[in-house]
Design an enzyme around this catalytic site. Sequence first.
Site, PDB file in Angstrom:
ATOM      1  N   SER A 222       0.798  -1.229   0.000  1.00 35.28           N
ATOM      2  CA  SER A 222       0.000   0.000   0.000  1.00 35.28           C
ATOM      3  C   SER A 222       0.829   1.276   0.000  1.00 35.28           C
ATOM      4  O   SER A 222       0.333   2.318  -0.404  1.00 35.28           O
ATOM      5  CB  SER A 222      -0.943   0.004   1.192  1.00 35.28           C
ATOM      6  OG  SER A 222      -0.201  -0.071   2.390  1.00 35.28           O
TER       7      SER A 222
ATOM      8  N   HIS B 255      -5.563  -4.530  -1.375  1.00 32.38           N
ATOM      9  CA  HIS B 255      -5.488  -3.422  -2.335  1.00 32.38           C
ATOM     10  C   HIS B 255      -5.517  -3.917  -3.791  1.00 32.38           C
ATOM     11  O   HIS B 255      -5.445  -3.093  -4.708  1.00 32.38           O
ATOM     12  CB  HIS B 255      -4.208  -2.604  -2.131  1.00 32.38           C
ATOM     13  CG  HIS B 255      -4.291  -1.629  -1.000  1.00 32.38           C
ATOM     14  ND1 HIS B 255      -4.953  -0.431  -1.103  1.00 32.38           N
ATOM     15  CD2 HIS B 255      -3.793  -1.690   0.258  1.00 32.38           C
ATOM     16  CE1 HIS B 255      -4.847   0.220   0.055  1.00 32.38           C
ATOM     17  NE2 HIS B 255      -4.148  -0.522   0.894  1.00 32.38           N
TER      18      HIS B 255
ATOM     19  N   LYS C 235     -12.543  -1.901   1.040  1.00 32.81           N
ATOM     20  CA  LYS C 235     -11.872  -1.059   0.048  1.00 32.81           C
ATOM     21  C   LYS C 235     -12.703  -1.070  -1.243  1.00 32.81           C
ATOM     22  O   LYS C 235     -13.789  -0.511  -1.262  1.00 32.81           O
ATOM     23  CB  LYS C 235     -10.428  -1.529  -0.133  1.00 32.81           C
ATOM     24  CG  LYS C 235      -9.589  -1.228   1.115  1.00 32.81           C
ATOM     25  CD  LYS C 235      -8.128  -1.575   1.007  1.00 32.81           C
ATOM     26  CE  LYS C 235      -7.367  -1.035   2.208  1.00 32.81           C
ATOM     27  NZ  LYS C 235      -6.664  -2.030   2.985  1.00 32.81           N
TER      28      LYS C 235
HETATM   29  C1  LIG Z   1      -6.434  -2.309   4.419  1.00 35.64           C
HETATM   30  C2  LIG Z   1      -5.739  -3.585   4.627  1.00 35.64           C
HETATM   31  C3  LIG Z   1      -6.124  -4.460   5.659  1.00 35.64           C
HETATM   32  C4  LIG Z   1      -7.166  -4.097   6.670  1.00 35.64           C
HETATM   33  O1  LIG Z   1      -8.425  -4.218   6.142  1.00 35.64           O
HETATM   34  P1  LIG Z   1      -9.691  -3.968   7.080  1.00 35.64           P
HETATM   35  O2  LIG Z   1     -10.761  -4.799   6.488  1.00 35.64           O
HETATM   36  O3  LIG Z   1      -9.966  -2.503   7.063  1.00 35.64           O
HETATM   37  O4  LIG Z   1      -9.306  -4.444   8.456  1.00 35.64           O
HETATM   38  C5  LIG Z   1      -5.479  -5.673   5.747  1.00 35.64           C
HETATM   39  N1  LIG Z   1      -4.497  -6.023   4.898  1.00 35.64           N
HETATM   40  C6  LIG Z   1      -4.080  -5.194   3.923  1.00 35.64           C
HETATM   41  C7  LIG Z   1      -2.998  -5.633   2.998  1.00 35.64           C
HETATM   42  C8  LIG Z   1      -4.688  -3.947   3.755  1.00 35.64           C
HETATM   43  O5  LIG Z   1      -4.274  -3.136   2.794  1.00 35.64           O
END
Ligand SMILES: *Cc1c(COP(=O)(O)O)cnc(C)c1O
Length: 398
Positions: free
Chosen positions: A184, A212, A243
């Site tokens: 990210s 992502h 997301k």
């Molecule tokens: C955003 C993200 C998470 C967390 O996701 P949530 O559902 O908001 O807890 C976990 N792993 C990665 C790689 C992320 O980018």
Amino acid sequence: MNQAFEAKLRDDLDALKKAGTYKHLRHLTTPMAPEVHMEEAGDVIVLSSNNYLGLADLPEVVEAGKRGLDRYGAGTASVRFICGTFDVHRALERRIAQFLGLDAALTYVSCWNANTGLFPTICDEGSAIVSDELNHASIIDGVRLASKARRERFKHGDMHALEAKLKSVQGCFPIVVVTDGVFSMEGDLAKLPDIVGLAKRYGAISVVDDSHGTGVTGETGRGTIEHYGLSGEVDVITGTLGKALGGAAGGFVAGSTALIDTLIQRSRPQLFSNALPATVACSSLAAIDYLDSHPELVRSLREKTRYFRDGLKRIGYTPLESESAIVPIIVGETAFAILISDKLLKSGVFVTGFGYPVVPEGTARIRVQISAALTRDEMDRALRGFENVGKETGLLKD
Ligand SMILES: *Cc1c(COP(=O)(O)O)cnc(C)c1O
């Protein structure tokens, strides 16, 4: 409250403020979309959300959530194995598994929960976990909870380092290799063909957290695995529903039927914490259905990301290259990144600056994230903001 403890908390917060790393929450008063109203800054263009496909306020997604509330009420007031599972949980889990081409899936209230539920359940005494050093914090914490396993980190993206670690843990069982699909902070993709190849050669299970990547990478948005043509080759996929897939909340683990059944039996967040709200299960299901029938959204996201990246280059920026919708611009010091994002916000562009300790010292950055819902006009206006702020701060030379 204990006076001494209060004073300590205030001192710690003051130190954050002095270091320029104190976080101010911004308050939105309208749904997440390419343009939102922010209490602190008025109407702004959003370049810092994971709403990659613009599904967060899509009428189909919102309506599905409303119908879910009418049908199921607020919730079951129970953990899943007691009486806390609705039929829509099963429908969503089947849909996720089918979408990703795996046998089964299990939802959690977040991907954070999914990752912290997975590793301690499958890695006990005698096992090993090999993890990329830049993996997401939820993987790091999930791996920490597997406290009896041997835990090894390899240098980001360094396949020789991964192979050396895999050699060093031979004899452990199981051996798990885990990586983000899309990282990210850089926007770069994991070298999955190599990682999967090495995992097979050294008898390891591959786990990819594609939070992502889902909805973003691959021809039809099935993620980094699709991007590389590796469908069916990765053992376990974790991901988020918070997301691209609607943006509410929720996460999942997808894999074999035996793995998912094991998680139902033994994964602690499943046993001791309530399920994903039914409303969110309904809206997420609608988001996946929508993505599945609109692969052109993924193409549009790719085109818009290219357009914005090219626009940044044209005005003199040098964003990091990547194949995701994350476009980071390295600016140097943390305070400078914060200054730039503050100035951008004043000019109507909401984009976040990240500094130490989230990224290494001296590599503070502005992280742009593109959404398929952005219009050409919105992107052009944002680019003008970048041009003005770049010149004003000296980041861009006239
Ligand atoms: C955003 C993200 C998470 C967390 O996701 P949530 O559902 O908001 O807890 C976990 N792993 C990665 C790689 C992320 O980018």
